[in-house]
Design a protein around this motif. Structure first.
Motif, short mmCIF file in Angstrom:
data_model
loop_
_atom_site.label_atom_id
_atom_site.label_comp_id
_atom_site.label_asym_id
_atom_site.label_seq_id
_atom_site.Cartn_x
_atom_site.Cartn_y
_atom_site.Cartn_z
N VAL A 1 -1.64 7.21 -9.24
CA VAL A 1 -2.61 6.13 -9.04
C VAL A 1 -2.52 5.10 -10.16
O VAL A 1 -2.61 3.90 -9.92
CB VAL A 1 -4.04 6.71 -8.88
N GLN B 1 -10.31 -0.59 -0.13
CA GLN B 1 -10.62 -0.11 -1.48
C GLN B 1 -11.95 0.64 -1.58
O GLN B 1 -12.07 1.63 -2.25
CB GLN B 1 -10.66 -1.28 -2.47
N LEU C 1 -13.57 5.44 1.69
CA LEU C 1 -12.78 6.65 1.54
C LEU C 1 -12.24 7.06 2.89
O LEU C 1 -12.94 6.93 3.90
CB LEU C 1 -13.66 7.79 0.99
N ARG D 1 0.87 -1.19 0.00
CA ARG D 1 0.00 0.00 0.00
C ARG D 1 0.90 1.23 0.00
O ARG D 1 1.73 1.38 0.90
CB ARG D 1 -0.93 -0.03 1.20
N ALA E 1 -4.83 6.86 5.26
CA ALA E 1 -4.71 6.58 3.83
C ALA E 1 -4.08 5.20 3.59
O ALA E 1 -4.52 4.45 2.71
CB ALA E 1 -3.88 7.66 3.14
N THR F 1 -1.71 3.83 -3.80
CA THR F 1 -3.01 3.60 -3.17
C THR F 1 -3.73 4.92 -2.99
O THR F 1 -4.94 5.00 -3.12
CB THR F 1 -2.80 2.95 -1.78
N ASP F 2 -2.97 5.97 -2.66
CA ASP F 2 -3.56 7.27 -2.41
C ASP F 2 -2.53 8.34 -2.73
O ASP F 2 -1.35 8.06 -2.92
CB ASP F 2 -4.00 7.39 -0.95
N TYR F 3 -2.98 9.58 -2.75
CA TYR F 3 -2.17 10.73 -3.12
C TYR F 3 -2.54 11.84 -2.17
O TYR F 3 -3.71 12.14 -1.99
CB TYR F 3 -2.53 11.10 -4.56
N MET F 4 -1.57 12.44 -1.49
CA MET F 4 -1.86 13.48 -0.51
C MET F 4 -0.96 14.68 -0.70
O MET F 4 0.21 14.54 -1.06
CB MET F 4 -1.64 12.94 0.91
N VAL G 1 1.34 5.48 -0.49
CA VAL G 1 0.79 6.84 -0.52
C VAL G 1 1.86 7.76 -1.10
O VAL G 1 3.01 7.72 -0.66
CB VAL G 1 0.38 7.32 0.89
#
Length: 181
Positions: A100, A125, A128, A83, A120, A105-108, A85
């Motif tokens: 992505v 999946q 949110l 996972r 995150a 898995t995520d973008y911050m 980020v």
């Protein structure tokens, strides 16, 4: 501290060239039960990803020696279920989509705190992550962006003002003030 949400492998790789930020985040993530390893460059991150691919990773998008997405690709190839980020000081839709697409898995956007990063990393999946408890004010976001561009321009006020399309004196006044909350 054991965290049952982490599963059997709590390994976490942090890749960021901001030494103070990565130290703070590493300490906070260790308190949350992660087994943290840090890297400050694409090359170092890729070396660790090849030798000991972690279950979790937090990777800065822009590093001094290249693009953090290269670390994401290496990690995806070695451990597809990890996972990841991606963090960045430049929140742009195009880079979020690219991150992505290659497996993040995520973008911050930076600055992100350890709670947001943990949420995150552990989000499933179909779920949110919750919105941040105390999001930055618009003034603070603006100030952070100005500071980031100022640092990237090697603290050159004239160059920073030109890139921000701002009058130099206006920029000097902003830089002289304390950061907003």
């Amino acid at each position: 501290m054991e965290n049952p949400d982490l599963g059997p492998d709590p390994s976490l790789l942090l890749v960021d060239d901001d030494e103070a930020f990565v130290r703070r985040l590493a300490k906070a993530m260790e308190k949350r039960g992660f087994s943290v390893e840090t890297a400050q460059s694409v090359a170092e991150g890729q070396t660790i990803a090849m030798a000991r691919p972690p279950a979790y990773a937090v990777v800065d998008l822009r590093l001094e020696d290249g693009n953090g997405l290269d670390v994401v690709e290496t990690l995806r190839a070695r451990r597809p279920e990890s996972r990841i980020v991606v963090l960045t000081g430049y929140g742009a839709i195009a880079t979020a989509v690219a991150a992505v697409k290659i497996g993040a898995t995520d973008y911050m956007a930076k600055p992100a705190d350890a709670t947001d990063v943990t949420n995150a990393l552990l989000a499933t999946q179909d779920e949110l992550p919750p919105p941040p408890e105390n999001p930055m004010s618009a003034d603070r976001v603006r100030w952070e962006h100005i500071q980031r561009v100022y640092e990237l321009c090697d603290r050159n006020v004239s160059e920073t003002a030109r890139r921000l399309n701002m009058h130099r004196r206006t920029l000097q006044r902003i830089l002289a003030k304390r950061s907003p909350r």
